[in-house]
Design an enzyme around this catalytic site. Sequence first.
Site, PDB file in Angstrom:
ATOM      1  N   GLU A  56       0.852  -1.189   0.000  1.00  0.00           N
ATOM      2  CA  GLU A  56       0.000   0.000   0.000  1.00  0.00           C
ATOM      3  C   GLU A  56       0.885   1.234   0.000  1.00  0.00           C
ATOM      4  O   GLU A  56       2.035   1.182   0.424  1.00  0.00           O
ATOM      5  CB  GLU A  56      -0.964  -0.022   1.184  1.00  0.00           C
ATOM      6  CG  GLU A  56      -0.321  -0.209   2.531  1.00  0.00           C
ATOM      7  CD  GLU A  56      -0.329   1.059   3.325  1.00  0.00           C
ATOM      8  OE1 GLU A  56      -1.279   1.832   3.178  1.00  0.00           O
ATOM      9  OE2 GLU A  56       0.627   1.291   4.065  1.00  0.00           O
ATOM     10  N   GLU A  95      31.275 -14.489   5.929  1.00  0.00           N
ATOM     11  CA  GLU A  95      31.994 -14.892   7.141  1.00  0.00           C
ATOM     12  C   GLU A  95      31.043 -15.056   8.321  1.00  0.00           C
ATOM     13  O   GLU A  95      31.267 -15.883   9.195  1.00  0.00           O
ATOM     14  CB  GLU A  95      33.051 -13.843   7.506  1.00  0.00           C
ATOM     15  CG  GLU A  95      34.419 -14.163   6.977  1.00  0.00           C
ATOM     16  CD  GLU A  95      35.429 -13.116   7.396  1.00  0.00           C
ATOM     17  OE1 GLU A  95      35.771 -13.052   8.586  1.00  0.00           O
ATOM     18  OE2 GLU A  95      35.867 -12.346   6.531  1.00  0.00           O
TER      19      GLU A  95
END
EC number: 3.6.5.-
Length: 453
Positions: free
Chosen positions: A71, A254
Amino acid sequence: MRECISIHIGQAGIQVGNACWELYCLEHGIQPNGQMPADNTTGGGDDAFNTFFSETGAGKHVPRAVYVDLEPTVCDEVRTGSYRQLYHPEQIISGKEDAANNYARGHYTIGKEIVDIVLDRIRKLSDNCTGLQGFLVFHATGGGTGSGLGSLLLERLSVDYGRKSKLSFAITPAPQVATAVVEPYNSVLSTHALLEHTDCTFCLDNEALYDVCRRNLDIERPTYTNLNRLVAQVISSLTASLRFDGALNVDVTEFQTNLVPYPRIHFMLTSYAPIISAEKAYHEQLSVAEITNSVFEPAGMMTKCDPRHGKYMACCLMYRGDVVPKDVNAAVATIKTKRTIQFVDWCPTGFKCGINYQPPTAVPGGDLARVQRAVCMVANTTAIAEALSRIDHKFDLMYAKRAFVHWYVGEGMEEGEFSEAREDLVALEKDYEEVGAETADGDGEEEEFGEEY
């Protein structure tokens, strides 16, 4: 370059996104119109911040981000806000009707119409990257758009960009504070998708954030802006090593390598220190040891759960500012000796540290004080299962009576999906229990946790 594309879905995702990009711009000295006076390499260059911003030939810096909502009101706030010139108009995508807190509307009926436009926009952004590293997805799991459209997008991203990492920052339902009655349904359905389609999910909940604001910043009635700025600091710390150069840099991949022992066990608990107002900061010595201790305080966690009830599997400490490795090692050693933090017996060391020399930036007019150094902790702990089982319990209470289910079925969902998602989460709770169990006696009685509802 290792670019990251941010995707902000639904009201929560967009408003957190606003706070994040405001902070990134301040950190890099980028003005609201996208100009960056300090940047000498116009139109590209291999600056570290180009992981998050792309540069045009005219020297304008554009966030590698997409805003999506079903919306228009929240998107319109971005379109008319103070950073409206920062974004390309096509980066902000809004539909005409709401998902109405209904996962099925976000995922099936209304989300389906918009998802291809969004994916096309993401494709344009990724074509612009030389080495796309992955996606950061911001959404809430309790609403309709963030949960429904969020999981639909993640599913489609898995298909189109299979090998890229996907990190999600999810605002999960809080124990007491709720914005919708059907939150448990939406949350269980979207967690089912997060389990499969994200590599790492950082759980944040509003109640925990409210408490942190009240306790540490003395804000009596915290607004969403207060919460979002707090979240932005956390996310900024997590992504700082991608955007700046530092001593111990930490890559997005990582995180996964160090924090996720098994693919399904990827729901993270975060905390940040020092969260302190300007008046107090003036009188306190915030040494590396002190801030390191305070990120492990149960009260400072960004999700309502008690880490003392669970065991840590892995823990990531991201320092920024005036911090040297020697201090970090000392602080971590102290924490290990204190034995307050219990690790699972199959993962004895469990700390990964990153250091970044860029000090934390305070937003002008914000609540947080300007400090020399800060630390953000991301932990994979079995305590997060508390938060999951709390939502599951609420789901069960409603689903036993099939309350509100007709709204979902009416939008083209099948009842089987509810039970499938719920069974997946039962399995997840079991997984967490087994991971935390002692390895020596494998056949002992497993005790149920989830004492507090």
